[in-house]
Structures are given as structure tokens and as C-alpha cells.
Motif scaffolding. Sequence first.
Motif, short mmCIF file in Angstrom:
data_model
loop_
_atom_site.label_atom_id
_atom_site.label_comp_id
_atom_site.label_asym_id
_atom_site.label_seq_id
_atom_site.Cartn_x
_atom_site.Cartn_y
_atom_site.Cartn_z
N ALA A 176 0.83 -1.21 0.00
CA ALA A 176 0.00 0.00 0.00
C ALA A 176 0.87 1.26 0.00
CB ALA A 176 -0.93 0.00 1.21
N ALA A 177 1.93 1.26 0.82
CA ALA A 177 2.84 2.42 0.85
C ALA A 177 3.53 2.59 -0.49
CB ALA A 177 3.87 2.23 1.96
N GLY A 178 3.91 1.48 -1.12
CA GLY A 178 4.55 1.55 -2.41
C GLY A 178 3.63 2.08 -3.49
N ARG A 179 2.40 1.67 -3.47
CA ARG A 179 1.44 2.17 -4.46
C ARG A 179 1.21 3.67 -4.30
NH1 ARG A 179 -2.79 -2.93 -3.87
NH2 ARG A 179 -1.67 -4.37 -5.28
N GLU A 180 1.16 4.13 -3.05
CA GLU A 180 1.01 5.56 -2.81
C GLU A 180 2.20 6.33 -3.37
OE1 GLU A 180 0.58 8.76 0.91
OE2 GLU A 180 1.02 6.64 1.32
N LEU A 181 3.40 5.83 -3.12
CA LEU A 181 4.61 6.51 -3.58
C LEU A 181 4.69 6.53 -5.11
CD1 LEU A 181 7.37 7.83 -3.16
CD2 LEU A 181 8.34 5.52 -2.91
N THR A 182 4.46 5.38 -5.75
CA THR A 182 4.60 5.32 -7.20
C THR A 182 3.51 6.13 -7.91
OG1 THR A 182 3.41 3.19 -7.18
CG2 THR A 182 5.80 3.12 -7.21
N THR A 183 2.32 6.20 -7.31
CA THR A 183 1.28 7.05 -7.88
C THR A 183 1.69 8.52 -7.79
OG1 THR A 183 -0.48 5.49 -7.32
CG2 THR A 183 -1.12 7.77 -7.68
N ALA A 184 2.23 8.91 -6.64
CA ALA A 184 2.68 10.30 -6.46
C ALA A 184 3.81 10.65 -7.41
CB ALA A 184 3.13 10.51 -5.01
N ALA A 185 4.65 9.67 -7.75
CA ALA A 185 5.78 9.91 -8.64
C ALA A 185 5.42 9.74 -10.10
CB ALA A 185 6.93 8.96 -8.28
N GLY A 186 4.22 9.25 -10.38
CA GLY A 186 3.80 9.05 -11.77
C GLY A 186 4.50 7.89 -12.45
N VAL A 187 4.83 6.87 -11.69
CA VAL A 187 5.48 5.68 -12.27
C VAL A 187 4.39 4.77 -12.83
CG1 VAL A 187 7.03 3.74 -11.82
CG2 VAL A 187 7.32 5.86 -10.54
N ALA A 188 4.32 4.70 -14.15
CA ALA A 188 3.21 3.98 -14.80
C ALA A 188 3.57 2.56 -15.22
CB ALA A 188 2.75 4.76 -16.03
N LYS A 242 16.96 24.34 -17.08
CA LYS A 242 15.79 24.21 -16.22
C LYS A 242 15.89 22.85 -15.51
CE LYS A 242 12.68 27.19 -18.87
NZ LYS A 242 11.37 27.29 -19.57
N PRO A 243 16.51 22.83 -14.34
CA PRO A 243 16.82 21.55 -13.66
C PRO A 243 15.60 20.66 -13.46
CG PRO A 243 17.93 23.37 -12.59
CD PRO A 243 16.98 23.98 -13.57
N PHE A 244 15.79 19.39 -13.76
CA PHE A 244 14.72 18.40 -13.62
C PHE A 244 15.22 17.28 -12.72
CE2 PHE A 244 12.34 14.59 -14.82
CZ PHE A 244 11.03 15.05 -14.80
N ALA A 245 14.62 17.15 -11.55
CA ALA A 245 15.03 16.13 -10.59
C ALA A 245 14.20 14.86 -10.75
CB ALA A 245 14.90 16.66 -9.16
N ASN A 246 14.78 13.78 -10.32
CA ASN A 246 14.12 12.47 -10.38
C ASN A 246 12.69 12.56 -9.81
OD1 ASN A 246 13.30 9.76 -9.59
ND2 ASN A 246 15.41 9.14 -9.98
N PRO A 247 11.66 12.19 -10.59
CA PRO A 247 10.28 12.29 -10.09
C PRO A 247 10.03 11.47 -8.83
CG PRO A 247 10.29 11.92 -12.46
CD PRO A 247 11.70 11.73 -11.98
N LEU A 248 10.71 10.34 -8.71
CA LEU A 248 10.56 9.53 -7.51
C LEU A 248 11.13 10.27 -6.30
CD1 LEU A 248 9.67 6.81 -6.29
CD2 LEU A 248 11.95 5.92 -6.85
N ALA A 249 12.28 10.91 -6.48
CA ALA A 249 12.88 11.68 -5.39
C ALA A 249 11.99 12.85 -4.99
CB ALA A 249 14.26 12.18 -5.83
N ARG A 250 11.38 13.52 -5.97
CA ARG A 250 10.50 14.64 -5.65
C ARG A 250 9.27 14.17 -4.88
NH1 ARG A 250 8.41 16.86 -9.99
NH2 ARG A 250 9.41 15.65 -11.65
N ALA A 251 8.74 13.01 -5.27
CA ALA A 251 7.59 12.46 -4.53
C ALA A 251 7.99 12.10 -3.11
CB ALA A 251 7.04 11.23 -5.26
N GLN A 252 9.17 11.53 -2.94
CA GLN A 252 9.65 11.19 -1.61
C GLN A 252 9.84 12.45 -0.77
OE1 GLN A 252 13.01 9.00 -3.18
NE2 GLN A 252 12.20 7.04 -2.43
N ALA A 253 10.31 13.52 -1.39
CA ALA A 253 10.48 14.78 -0.68
C ALA A 253 9.13 15.33 -0.23
CB ALA A 253 11.21 15.78 -1.56
N GLY A 263 13.09 10.87 4.68
CA GLY A 263 14.43 11.33 5.03
C GLY A 263 15.47 11.07 3.97
N SER A 264 15.25 10.08 3.11
CA SER A 264 16.19 9.81 2.02
C SER A 264 15.42 9.70 0.72
CB SER A 264 16.99 8.53 2.28
OG SER A 264 16.15 7.39 2.32
N VAL A 265 16.08 10.06 -0.37
CA VAL A 265 15.44 10.08 -1.67
C VAL A 265 16.30 9.33 -2.68
CG1 VAL A 265 14.23 12.25 -1.21
CG2 VAL A 265 16.48 12.28 -2.33
N THR A 266 15.68 9.00 -3.80
CA THR A 266 16.29 8.13 -4.79
C THR A 266 16.88 8.94 -5.95
OG1 THR A 266 14.69 6.42 -4.24
CG2 THR A 266 15.85 6.17 -6.32
#
Length: 484
Positions: A76-88, A403-414, A419-422
Motif C-alpha cells: 500500500a505504501a509503495g502504491r502511494e509513492l509510485t502514484t505520487a511519482a507518476g510511475v506507470a 531548467k533543472p529536472f530532478a528524479n520524479p521519484l525523489a521529488r515524490a519522496q520529498a 528522510g532519504s530520496v532516490t
Amino acid sequence: MTNVYDEQDYPYAVRHWTHPTQLGALSQLMGRPAAPFQDCRVLEIGAGDGVNLASMAIGAPRAEFIGVDLSERAVAAGRELTTAAGVANLRLVCGDLRDFAGEPQSFDYIIAHGVYAWAPKIVQDAVMALCGRLLSPRGVAMISYNALPGCRLRQGLRDMLLSAVAGIAEPERKIAAARATASFYAEQWSASDNAFRKALALEARDFLGRPDGLIFHDELGEIYDPQLFSTVVAAARAHGLDYLCDNDPSLVGHALWESELWSQSLPLTGGDQIAYEQALDFVETRFFRRSLFCRAGAPLERRFAPERLSGLYLEAPLEPFLDASVAAGEFAFKTAGKGEVSTRDQAFGVAMRRLGEAYPRALAIDEIAAEPAARSALLRLFAGNMARLATEPFPVGRQPGEKPFANPLARAQARLGLGSVTTYRHSQVALEGDDTRRFLDLLDGTRTIDDLTRAMSGEAEESRTRAQVEAALATFAMWGLTRA
């Protein structure tokens, strides 16, 4: 459906050595070209919250990733994170791996980390059977496990800890009691001149440095079944799999180049690679293995061949020595682990200099080393844990772009306050402070440095804020948080 992993969180993490670009590179070194990362299918058994797979999926949008885990909470936590990061291109499945269905030979990479030696025999058999059934003709399966003979020592400590926590059901109290017990015995053993007690003291102190989740699930878990390497290989063979190599760089080195130990052990091993690596485990009292397997049948060629490095990439954080201690004609570098490497070989030295100048970007070995000797020397950097090897480079560099673009997964984690990001390099970095996390989340590719400065300045002077923004972007780029 609940289980022990729903009672106490496990510290799921991104593990760089599980990435298909490294697994594929090792397979190629052993004479078995693997499936390309960008178009592969990956299955992770015991995927937890899927963060390891999500990090891969960000870098290969055409590929497909599936994770299976028993923990409803983690999934469930993983699905929340991947949805927030847009991992399709990642699907997390909550269920028993024994019930997992899939088309035969349909996965190019299968990862089972932290499962095999902590599961009953019926599940161990199911892991091997699943790999045997689902692994593609070009596939690589990685199975990690606590190894013998080293884990005999760990078993001794485990016996004492289990005795101390007997009858305690609450996870927090159980972990606290285990820590107190390990601390007490470590103090007693450290004062002894007995070699066995000193070894136990070191193991206890190592235990005390582990996160609570690891202690609860790995050290205090109901099942703890360390394996002989040869036993695991035999189990894999029963399901149509051949041992490829280990995913430990030092063991890769033992496979690629004949050592003095290889010659000395010939009367015991008869020159058989499996027998030799088992002897090596006994010599080095190995604690852990990350064994790679492929489909049985095709020949394996484990000894080093320079041409098999063609198409592969290397990254290495090498910093040149610039002081007077370096002799004329010598190339000397500091490594990430505070080690040193030096050479008088011109081709190897220039290649190392180029690697250091490019880091964190990986370079094609074909571009920096043509001679077999230089290629062998570069590969020894990997075998010595001073470099990372891959089938393709990660999309990183020293400059974050206009125009800096950071890892979408890291931005979702932020955004979730983690405390740590990918990173794009399939690693994790710690972030401190809400401002740092807010800044990372702003790096969505729509803002220039001027825009970022205005967004972060608040009451501060913009000139000072701009310097801070530029410094943070440079750090993020070196970490691999931003795309080049």
C-alpha cells in the motif's frame, strides 16, 4: 491478510547492485549477452514497497516491472509513492509468490533479495521453481542469501538473542531487549583475549549498528537458514538453471582471473568453478552471497576476454593527486572509499583521469580503452569496488541544465517528507531539512535558476540565495538527483 512484516516495518531500500544494467553487464562478461534494460521485463520477489523497482522503472519507461510481496502495508505504501511519482510501468502485487502466475520464460531479470535464507524450505523451492519457469533465454536471476561458513558465527549470536527475547511479543520491546543483550555480551567478549570471543564481539557490534527493522525481521525472525553456496547451485540446477557468477565484485574478479588460490586449490577442486568458489567461501569465511543464474544449456566462458567489455560503461569517482608526492610519469588517484590507485601505464592512467573528470557520468569503455591491458586494468577497478559497471549510462552529469529536472521519484519522496530520496544512479541520499525537500520538489523542469532563486529567497538577499541555489544544484547533480 496480515503477517509479521505488517507488524514492524522493514527498511526497504534501493540497492545499486540489483539494477539490470549491472546484472546484464556481468552476464555479458561471462559470455552471455543479456536483454537490454530499456525493453526488459523485471520481477522482484519480496519487493516490499517497491522503491527498488520504482527507481529502475523511472529510467526505462518502455520496460515493465512487477513486484510481489506478502505485506499489505508495504505494498500500500509503495502504491502511494509510485502514484505520487507518476510511475506507470510498475505493478505491485500483494500475495504469496507460490501463487504468482506468469508466462513461461517471460522475465529478463528476476531479483530475490533477502528472501531465500529467511524462508521455509517450501518457499526456497518455490523461488527456484519460479526462476526456472519464468526466466527468459537471455535472462538473469539474482538470489541473495546468508552464506556458510561465516554465518555459523552469526547463528551463535542469534541463539543468545533469541533466548533473551523469548516470551516477548511486542516488536519494540523485543528489539530493545535484543540490543541490550548484544551490548552486554559485546562488552564482555571485547575484554577477552580469546579469538572466538573477539569475533563474537565484532559481530555483536555490527548487529548493534543495524536498523530496527533488520534486527526484527532478519536476526530475530522465525526462520534463519544460511546456505552453502554449492547447495544453492544444486537447487538451481534442479530447476534448469546454471550458476553464472556472483554479484560481489571481488568474486567476479576470482571468476575472471586465475589467482594463486586457484592453483593451490586444484587438488581439491579439480579446476571446477563451483568447487573452487565453495572452497573460496571456506577460506574467506563468507557471510553473504548474491548469486546470479541463467538458463542452463548455453556455454559459459568465465575467464576475462577484452572484447566482452565492448558496449559496456564504467563510472568511477576518481580524484587525482596533485601534490609533489606523485612521481614523474605516475598517475595517482583517490577513490571513493579513501583508497588509492596508481599506475605508470599511460593508457590506464589517461582512462582513469577521464573517468574522474566525467563522474558521475559513466563512460563507454570502448571510448577510453582499446588495449587489452588497459581494459583489464579498468575492469579490476570494478573488481576492487572502486567503480560501477553497466550496460548503459545513467542520465546524469555535473551540470543540472538550464531548467533543472530532478528524479520524479525523489521529488515524490520529498513531498511525503521522507528522510532519504532516490537518485537517477539507482542509489539513495539523505536530505536534511524541510527547505531542502521543498527545493528538490521545485526541480520539475519548468524553472530556471532565476525562478528557483526567487522561489527560495523569502526575506533573504537574492544574491546570497542564488549562490546557495547554485551550490545545491551542483551537489544534486553530483549525487545524480538531476538529469543532465
